[in-house]
Design an enzyme around this catalytic site. Structure first.
Site, PDB file in Angstrom:
ATOM      1  N   ARG A 136     -13.424  -8.580   2.127  1.00  0.00           N
ATOM      2  CA  ARG A 136     -12.002  -8.335   1.840  1.00  0.00           C
ATOM      3  C   ARG A 136     -11.195  -9.579   2.211  1.00  0.00           C
ATOM      4  O   ARG A 136     -10.281  -9.973   1.496  1.00  0.00           O
ATOM      5  CB  ARG A 136     -11.486  -7.128   2.652  1.00  0.00           C
ATOM      6  CG  ARG A 136     -12.073  -5.788   2.263  1.00  0.00           C
ATOM      7  CD  ARG A 136     -11.633  -5.338   0.886  1.00  0.00           C
ATOM      8  NE  ARG A 136     -10.190  -5.278   0.747  1.00  0.00           N
ATOM      9  CZ  ARG A 136      -9.417  -4.266   1.142  1.00  0.00           C
ATOM     10  NH1 ARG A 136      -9.968  -3.191   1.670  1.00  0.00           N
ATOM     11  NH2 ARG A 136      -8.100  -4.305   0.977  1.00  0.00           N
ATOM     12  N   ASP A 174     -17.123   7.169  -1.744  1.00  0.00           N
ATOM     13  CA  ASP A 174     -15.873   7.075  -0.984  1.00  0.00           C
ATOM     14  C   ASP A 174     -15.632   8.449  -0.360  1.00  0.00           C
ATOM     15  O   ASP A 174     -16.331   9.424  -0.703  1.00  0.00           O
ATOM     16  CB  ASP A 174     -14.736   6.687  -1.958  1.00  0.00           C
ATOM     17  CG  ASP A 174     -13.413   6.383  -1.274  1.00  0.00           C
ATOM     18  OD1 ASP A 174     -13.390   6.245  -0.031  1.00  0.00           O
ATOM     19  OD2 ASP A 174     -12.395   6.276  -1.988  1.00  0.00           O
ATOM     20  N   GLN A 203     -10.181  -4.001  -3.249  1.00  0.00           N
ATOM     21  CA  GLN A 203     -11.506  -3.591  -2.779  1.00  0.00           C
ATOM     22  C   GLN A 203     -12.578  -3.991  -3.790  1.00  0.00           C
ATOM     23  O   GLN A 203     -13.689  -4.374  -3.413  1.00  0.00           O
ATOM     24  CB  GLN A 203     -11.527  -2.077  -2.556  1.00  0.00           C
ATOM     25  CG  GLN A 203     -12.829  -1.568  -1.987  1.00  0.00           C
ATOM     26  CD  GLN A 203     -13.073  -2.030  -0.562  1.00  0.00           C
ATOM     27  OE1 GLN A 203     -12.219  -1.879   0.295  1.00  0.00           O
ATOM     28  NE2 GLN A 203     -14.237  -2.609  -0.300  1.00  0.00           N
ATOM     29  N   ARG A 250       0.884  -1.184   0.000  1.00  0.00           N
ATOM     30  CA  ARG A 250       0.000   0.000   0.000  1.00  0.00           C
ATOM     31  C   ARG A 250       0.907   1.215   0.000  1.00  0.00           C
ATOM     32  O   ARG A 250       1.691   1.415   0.919  1.00  0.00           O
ATOM     33  CB  ARG A 250      -0.914  -0.001   1.226  1.00  0.00           C
ATOM     34  CG  ARG A 250      -1.613   1.332   1.410  1.00  0.00           C
ATOM     35  CD  ARG A 250      -2.728   1.283   2.410  1.00  0.00           C
ATOM     36  NE  ARG A 250      -3.874   0.598   1.873  1.00  0.00           N
ATOM     37  CZ  ARG A 250      -5.118   0.691   2.374  1.00  0.00           C
ATOM     38  NH1 ARG A 250      -5.348   1.438   3.425  1.00  0.00           N
ATOM     39  NH2 ARG A 250      -6.116   0.031   1.833  1.00  0.00           N
ATOM     40  N   CYS A 293     -16.234   1.663   0.603  1.00  0.00           N
ATOM     41  CA  CYS A 293     -15.073   0.833   0.979  1.00  0.00           C
ATOM     42  C   CYS A 293     -14.686   1.012   2.441  1.00  0.00           C
ATOM     43  O   CYS A 293     -14.012   0.155   2.999  1.00  0.00           O
ATOM     44  CB  CYS A 293     -13.897   1.123   0.061  1.00  0.00           C
ATOM     45  SG  CYS A 293     -13.298   2.824   0.155  1.00  0.00           S
ATOM     46  N   HIS A 297      -7.358   0.643  -6.465  1.00  0.00           N
ATOM     47  CA  HIS A 297      -7.573  -0.172  -5.257  1.00  0.00           C
ATOM     48  C   HIS A 297      -8.272  -1.468  -5.699  1.00  0.00           C
ATOM     49  O   HIS A 297      -9.433  -1.712  -5.358  1.00  0.00           O
ATOM     50  CB  HIS A 297      -8.418   0.613  -4.253  1.00  0.00           C
ATOM     51  CG  HIS A 297      -8.411   0.035  -2.856  1.00  0.00           C
ATOM     52  ND1 HIS A 297      -7.619  -1.034  -2.479  1.00  0.00           N
ATOM     53  CD2 HIS A 297      -9.107   0.392  -1.733  1.00  0.00           C
ATOM     54  CE1 HIS A 297      -7.823  -1.307  -1.201  1.00  0.00           C
ATOM     55  NE2 HIS A 297      -8.722  -0.464  -0.737  1.00  0.00           N
TER      56      HIS A 297
HETATM   57  N1  NVA Z   1      -9.860   6.686  -1.565  1.00  0.00           N
HETATM   58  C1  NVA Z   1      -9.500   6.279  -0.222  1.00  0.00           C
HETATM   59  C2  NVA Z   1      -9.735   4.825  -0.037  1.00  0.00           C
HETATM   60  C3  NVA Z   1      -9.426   4.308   1.345  1.00  0.00           C
HETATM   61  C4  NVA Z   1      -9.630   2.840   1.485  1.00  0.00           C
HETATM   62  C5  NVA Z   1      -8.039   6.636   0.040  1.00  0.00           C
HETATM   63  O1  NVA Z   1      -7.213   6.441  -0.856  1.00  0.00           O
HETATM   64  O2  NVA Z   1      -7.744   7.130   1.126  1.00  0.00           O
HETATM   65  N1   CP Z   2     -11.216  -0.097   2.483  1.00  0.00           N
HETATM   66  C1   CP Z   2      -9.947  -0.139   2.911  1.00  0.00           C
HETATM   67  O1   CP Z   2      -9.015  -0.378   2.138  1.00  0.00           O
HETATM   68  O2   CP Z   2      -9.820   0.071   4.245  1.00  0.00           O
HETATM   69  P1   CP Z   2      -8.464   0.290   5.059  1.00  0.00           P
HETATM   70  O3   CP Z   2      -7.879   1.619   4.620  1.00  0.00           O
HETATM   71  O4   CP Z   2      -8.870   0.269   6.491  1.00  0.00           O
HETATM   72  O5   CP Z   2      -7.504  -0.823   4.731  1.00  0.00           O
END
Ligand code: NVA
Ligand code: CP
Length: 306
Positions: free
Chosen positions: A287, A219, A134, A104, A259, A131
């Site tokens: 997930r 989101d 997800q 990540r 998500c 992502h």
């Molecule tokens: N769009 C959000 C998704 C978090 C799971 C982010 O990148 O923070």
């Molecule tokens: N939806 C998701 O990826 O959640 P986290 O940021 O908690 O991993």
């Protein structure tokens, strides 16, 4: 040995994605029946996190334990990655010791560079652009509640961000129609809209997107790394909240997904997660099952004779 990565949904074929969704449901059933299934005893997953996480970390770590393997949490704060060791060098070292890696991070090029120097499968666990994990959970959740998503209409309400990009690719891979409602200046990148014009279209308001939708998704307005834009985004996104009124424009059996984490009072109304259409807790749980199916697929692929 066929080394496969999962950096975007496009790394797998539609048939392979279908297989993973089907397998995720089987693995979920085994887990709910308390059946032990440990095909990966001794296998180790590396989990590189340069951004925060609850669901992703817990699901990957628990999934690997349930498979009989283990996982190592690697934060950029306390590895040499955070002190500037090149990603290419880190990839060669880490992948020489582990069996599979998830990352990540910020720039999508980082997972691409890591994967190109890795000896083992690499999974994108969120970048600024995508992502895909997800989406595996989201599609599994839709299928469990409503059957095939092929031919359905999905409304994306909000930021043209990493989740939106993965929804655009999902529309192509699973054959659904995606209607995107984003405020001016926050639309998905033009290159995605052009490449996927056959399945994804920009519409002029949240209401336009919601009409006749089978699934409404949103989101956060400010993603990780955009915290300083929070105030300005709150103004820009004020008309892009998913709430009870918006849901009334959709089909009566429309589902709602997010998500998570969610910001009540911003992208969703106060009680939206309790709405009869909301399947966000199943979505979060999936997930675990979807990523187990993905890990199984990638590890088995790697050990297929060519
Ligand atoms: N769009 C959000 C998704 C978090 C799971 C982010 O990148 O923070
Ligand atoms: N939806 C998701 O990826 O959640 P986290 O940021 O908690 O991993």
């Amino acid at each position: 040995m066929a080394l496969r990565h999962f950096l975007t949904l496009r790394d797998l074929s539609s048939a392979e994605l279908e297989r993973i969704i089907h397998r995720a449901q089987e693995l979920k059933k085994l887990q709910h029946q308390n059946q032990t299934y440990q095909p990966f005893v001794g296998k180790v997953l590396g989990m590189i996190f340069e951004k925060s996480s609850t669901r992703t970390r817990v699901s990957f770590e628990a999934g690997m334990s349930q498979f009989g393997g283990s996982a190592i949490f690697l934060s950029s704060r306390d590895t040499q990655l955070g002190r500037g060791e090149p990603i290419e060098d880190s990839a060669r070292v880490i992948s020489s010791m582990l069996d599979i890696v998830m990352i990540r991070t910020f720039g999508h090029d980082i997972v691409e560079r890591f994967a190109s120097y890795s000896q083992v499968p690499v999974i994108n666990a969120l970048t600024d652009d995508h992502h895909p994990c997800q989406l595996l959970a989201d599609i599994q959740t839709f299928v469990e509640h409503r059957g095939s998503i092929q031919g359905k209409t999905v409304a994306w309400i909000g930021d043209g961000n990493n989740m939106c990009n993965s929804y655009i690719e999902a529309a192509h891979m699973w054959g659904f129609k995606l209607k995107i409602a984003s405020p001016a200046g926050y639309e998905p990148q033009e290159k995605f809209l052009t490449e996927y014009a056959h399945c994804a279209e920009l519409v002029s308001s949240a209401e336009d997107a919601a009409v006749n939708a089978d699934l409404i998704v949103t989101d956060v307005w400010a993603s990780m790394g955009q915290e300083e834009e929070q105030k300005i985004r709150e103004k820009a996104f004020a008309n892009y909240q998913v709430n009870e009124q918006l849901m009334q424009l959709a089909h009566s059996d429309c589902l709602f997904m997010h998500c998570l984490p969610a910001h009540r009072g911003e992208e969703i109304s106060e009680h939206m997660l309790e709405h009869k259409s909301a399947v966000v807790w199943d979505e979060a749980e999936n997930r675990l099952h979807a990523q187990k199916a993905l890990i199984e697929f990638l590890l088995q692929e790697q050990h297929q004779p060519l």
